[in-house]
Structure formats: C-alpha cells, structure tokens
Design a protein around this motif. Structure first.
Motif, mmCIF file in Angstrom:
data_model
loop_
_atom_site.group_PDB
_atom_site.id
_atom_site.type_symbol
_atom_site.label_atom_id
_atom_site.label_comp_id
_atom_site.label_asym_id
_atom_site.label_seq_id
_atom_site.Cartn_x
_atom_site.Cartn_y
_atom_site.Cartn_z
ATOM 1 N N ALA B 4 0.872 -1.223 -0.001
ATOM 2 C CA ALA B 4 -0.119 0.009 -0.044
ATOM 3 C C ALA B 4 0.758 1.178 -0.011
ATOM 4 O O ALA B 4 1.943 1.250 0.465
ATOM 5 N N GLU B 5 0.223 2.566 -0.455
ATOM 6 C CA GLU B 5 0.946 3.603 -0.325
ATOM 7 C C GLU B 5 0.598 4.119 1.006
ATOM 8 O O GLU B 5 -0.083 4.459 1.437
ATOM 9 N N GLU B 6 1.865 4.113 1.887
ATOM 10 C CA GLU B 6 1.721 4.712 3.079
ATOM 11 C C GLU B 6 2.997 5.057 3.538
ATOM 12 O O GLU B 6 4.315 4.742 2.889
ATOM 13 N N THR B 7 3.155 5.802 4.790
ATOM 14 C CA THR B 7 4.263 6.234 5.147
ATOM 15 C C THR B 7 5.084 5.407 6.308
ATOM 16 O O THR B 7 4.418 4.760 7.073
ATOM 17 N N THR B 8 6.218 5.656 6.490
ATOM 18 C CA THR B 8 6.952 5.089 7.805
ATOM 19 C C THR B 8 6.936 5.830 8.939
ATOM 20 O O THR B 8 6.927 7.171 8.722
ATOM 21 N N GLY B 38 12.653 -1.698 10.539
ATOM 22 C CA GLY B 38 12.038 -0.728 9.439
ATOM 23 C C GLY B 38 11.800 0.771 9.660
ATOM 24 O O GLY B 38 11.110 1.239 8.494
ATOM 25 N N TYR B 39 12.208 1.141 10.629
ATOM 26 C CA TYR B 39 11.471 2.377 11.177
ATOM 27 C C TYR B 39 12.427 3.570 10.653
ATOM 28 O O TYR B 39 13.766 3.281 10.460
ATOM 29 N N ALA B 107 3.372 2.626 8.009
ATOM 30 C CA ALA B 107 3.612 0.980 7.345
ATOM 31 C C ALA B 107 3.927 0.193 8.308
ATOM 32 O O ALA B 107 4.914 0.399 9.202
ATOM 33 N N LYS B 108 3.546 -1.086 7.969
ATOM 34 C CA LYS B 108 4.177 -2.188 8.764
ATOM 35 C C LYS B 108 5.394 -2.899 7.740
ATOM 36 O O LYS B 108 5.238 -2.752 6.709
ATOM 37 N N HIS B 109 6.675 -2.974 8.430
ATOM 38 C CA HIS B 109 7.680 -3.403 7.360
ATOM 39 C C HIS B 109 8.078 -4.941 7.452
ATOM 40 O O HIS B 109 7.940 -5.651 8.399
#
Lengths: 131, 285
Positions: B4-8, B38-39, B107-109
């Motif tokens: 998905a388009e999402e931010t970190t 992933g942060y 986002a989940k990474h």
C-alpha cells in the motif's frame, strides 16, 4: 562559508548488497560524531510504497549527503516518486563501492562533492495507479 | 499481498533539554534495532535534519524523572507522541515503538523484499520493450503513453529479466548483485551486450518466455516417465537452470517453475504487446 550538509543514511535492510562492516562503520561514526542525521531502514522499500516521507527527505535548499548505494539508483528512487533530489546540492556516498573507512570519512567530511548523474526530467507519475 | 501507499513512522531520538544523553554505544544499538525493524529515525544533534511534514512523530528520550513533555503542533497538523525509554534496552524500545505503530497509520515493514524495477528516465526512450516483455503486468503507461512502473509488487523477487531486454540499460534493480543493473554507471560495452541479448531473443522467435515454457514442458513430459520422482525433479531443476544460463536472462528458477500454461503465456504476451503497440502508436500521433 558553505552550509554544512545534512546527512541521510540508508540501512539497506532487505538485501546483503551493502557490506555490513561498511554500514556499521558509517552508522557508528555518525553516532559518535554528535551530528544530527536522518536514518532510514531502506530507501527501496520507501520508494516501493511511494512513501511521502521521500519528499521530506529530498526537500530543502541545504546540501545533503546520502549514504546509500549507486548515485544513479538513488537519483531515480527519489525521482520516480516525484521527490527529485537537487543535483547541485546532493552527494551520494556509495557504501557498495567504498570501504568502511573511506565511506565513514566521506559521510562525515563537511565538504560536499555533488555527484548525481547528468540532469534529466523526473518520472511522469502524476495520476499513476496507486499500489 | 498488495503493497500500500503509506508512510513510515518517523521516530526522533531526543537527547536535548529535559532529557539525558545516551552513551554512544546505547545510541547506536538503539538506532540499529529500530532500523532493523524498518523505522525511520532522526537523531538530534549538531546541524540540520530533514524538515517536518504532516506525518506522525514519535519522540523517544530518557526524560528527566520519566516525565514526558506536554507538547503539540501549534498548527494541529502533526501528531506528536512521546515515550520515555528510561530503563529499557533496545529490544524493549522496539517493542514500545511497535505498539505505537500499531496505533498509528504508519506502514508495517518486512513483509516484502522491495524488489522492483527503477526506471532511469535520463536513458529511457519509451521503446516499450519492457512492457512487451514482462508477463506480470509490472509496467504500464501514463496518460501521455509514457512507460512507468505501475504494479511493483507484481515483480518476481530476484528476477531482473526486463532490465536485460532494455536496449538502453535504463532499468535498474538497486538490490541486484552487479552493474549496470544495480545502478552502476552504464558503459558502451554494457549497451552492446544488451543489444546482443535482444538479438538472441529475436533468434529464439522473439518470445523468450514461450521458448522457456516449451523447454520446460518438454522436460516435464520426459521426466514424467521417470519412476524416481526425486530424480526427475532434480533433473528438471538442472535442465531449467541450464536453460536460464543459456538464455542469459538471469530468471530465477522459482520464476521459471511458476510460469503459467503455454496458452496463458500466449494470451498475456499478446495483451502486453497490444499495450506496447498502442503506446507506441500514440507517441507517433
């Protein structure tokens, strides 16, 4: 006196293409230096998500040093997400090619040597299908 | 899985007024633990960092007496949360952050290896070879009929085949092992090699996937007669590996083995060619 470059570090989390010793050395050098910096887990993953944070990381008039991989790849990871880097104010430190000492010294050195490949337009992705 | 388009989630490691400084080794081990999950982390210190945007901020610090500041964005655009990390080791800190992430829209990474083509638009000539070649609908065109990557999570992990057919070496996979596919500088020699690969593809009938599929089918029917299924599988694997090497297009074995039926391949190739043809015609008009 030219402005001190801001620093962005990519940890290239999801592949082993950047040697661990180089990544660790640069990261430790940054942590020791007392210098402010941004660190991201993986620029590729952010580009894949069209992460709006790329615009924040690319924006601004101040020079930026990006510790990551090849300048051509970094240019288009940002460019493909409508977050173009300023070619005159960006130096990419290639952690795939430099050894730990050289990469760390280059990142921490206050001099900036712009090295993005020749100018071109950014990807025309307005209205692109959302993923 | 659809990415998905999402931010970190942006984390600030705060060591300024009202908070204790971290020792260098604590700072680097905390930072490393967060990056590995992933942060994105901003370490405060001397000099500038990237500007604030409208994404959420999570500020971590060893706040004096464990008392987190009471602060908010004066414009009300940015959600700012604080967490005291006194007495927590890096593992515990990432756990705290993960709980915060779950409560945010960040986002989940780590669910997907970010493997997808990155187009060098300085080099791309919009010839549409990549669009015709890819059977997995990774490429498409925009409203101006120019090539773009549309479904990057359809891309087959570790498969750089489309970059091999690009006559301008304009397709990169930054996590690939070697240049110019990894983004390294393109040399004249690379361009000649790429052209040769196109010619090889044409000699094989212009449809490498069809050729691969035919070979795979032949080997399958041959080995179906074998009594020893393990041996047959081994032979088939060997055959496909050899084939991939012969074709020099570096398609991973898993991709070869998961190719659809010959009919489906033909249908997909036809659809991709039609898309490419339409885009090329529109460019001419």
């Amino acid at each position: 006196m030219p402005a001190k470059p801001r620093i962005l570090f990519c940890h290239c989390n999801y592949a082993r293409v950047v040697p661990d010793e180089v990544k660790s050395s640069v990261l430790e050098g940054l942590c020791k230096s007392g210098q402010a910096f941004d660190a991201v887990a993986d620029l590729c993953e952010m580009a894949a998500r069209r992460d709006p944070a790329l615009k924040r990381l690319a924006a601004g008039e101040s020079p930026v040093k990006i510790a990551a991989c090849y300048p051509r790849a970094v240019k288009w990871l940002f460019g493909g997400c409508q977050a173009p880097l300023n070619a005159e104010h960006t130096e990419v430190v290639n952690m795939r090619e430099l050894n730990a000492e050289d990469a760390t010294n280059t990142v921490l050195n206050k001099t900036l040597t712009p090295n993005l490949p020749a100018d071109g337009s950014v990807a025309k992705v307005e209205g692109e299908k959302k993923i | 899985m659809a990415i998905a388009e999402e931010t970190t989630l942006r984390i600030i490691l705060y060591e300024g007024e009202g908070a204790e400084k971290l020792a260098t080794n604590e700072r680097s081990s905390t930072l490393l633990a967060l990056l590995e999950k992933g942060y994105a982390v901003t370490c405060a210190g001397e000099g500038k960092v990237s500007q604030a945007d409208e994404s959420s901020l999570l500020v971590l610090g060893r706040f004096n007496n464990g008392k987190v500041p009471d602060a908010e964005d004066v414009n009300g655009l940015v959600s700012i949360r604080f967490k005291d990390i006194n007495g927590h080791n890096p593992e515990e800190i990432t756990q705290l952050v993960e709980e915060e992430r779950e409560n945010s829209k960040a986002a989940k990474h780590g669910d997907w290896k970010p493997w997808f083509p990155v187009i060098d638009y300085d080099r791309c000539t919009n010839c549409m070879q990549c669009l015709s070649f890819c059977l997995f609908d990774v490429y498409g065109t925009d409203d101006k009929q120019e090539i773009q990557v549309q479904n990057n999570d359809n891309c087959k992990t570790n498969c750089p085949a489309c970059s091999r057919v690009c006559p301008e070496a304009a397709i990169m996979f930054p996590k690939y092992k070697s240049g110019p596919i990894n983004g390294d500088v393109v040399s004249d020699g690379d361009l000649n090699r790429e052209k040769m690969k196109i010619d090889i593809s044409a000699l094989l009938g212009g449809d490498v996937y069809q050729m691969l599929r035919d070979r795979s089918q032949r080997s399958r029917s041959r080995f179906s007669k074998e009594r020893d299924s393990d041996k047959a599988l081994g032979e088939r694997t060997k055959c496909l590996t050899k084939l991939a090497a012969e074709a020099d297009i570096d398609i991973p074995l898993e991709v070869l083995q998961s190719l659809p039926s010959a009919d489906e391949i033909a249908k997909k190739a036809e659809a991709a060619n039609a898309k490419a043809e339409a885009a090329l015609n529109a460019q001419k008009n």
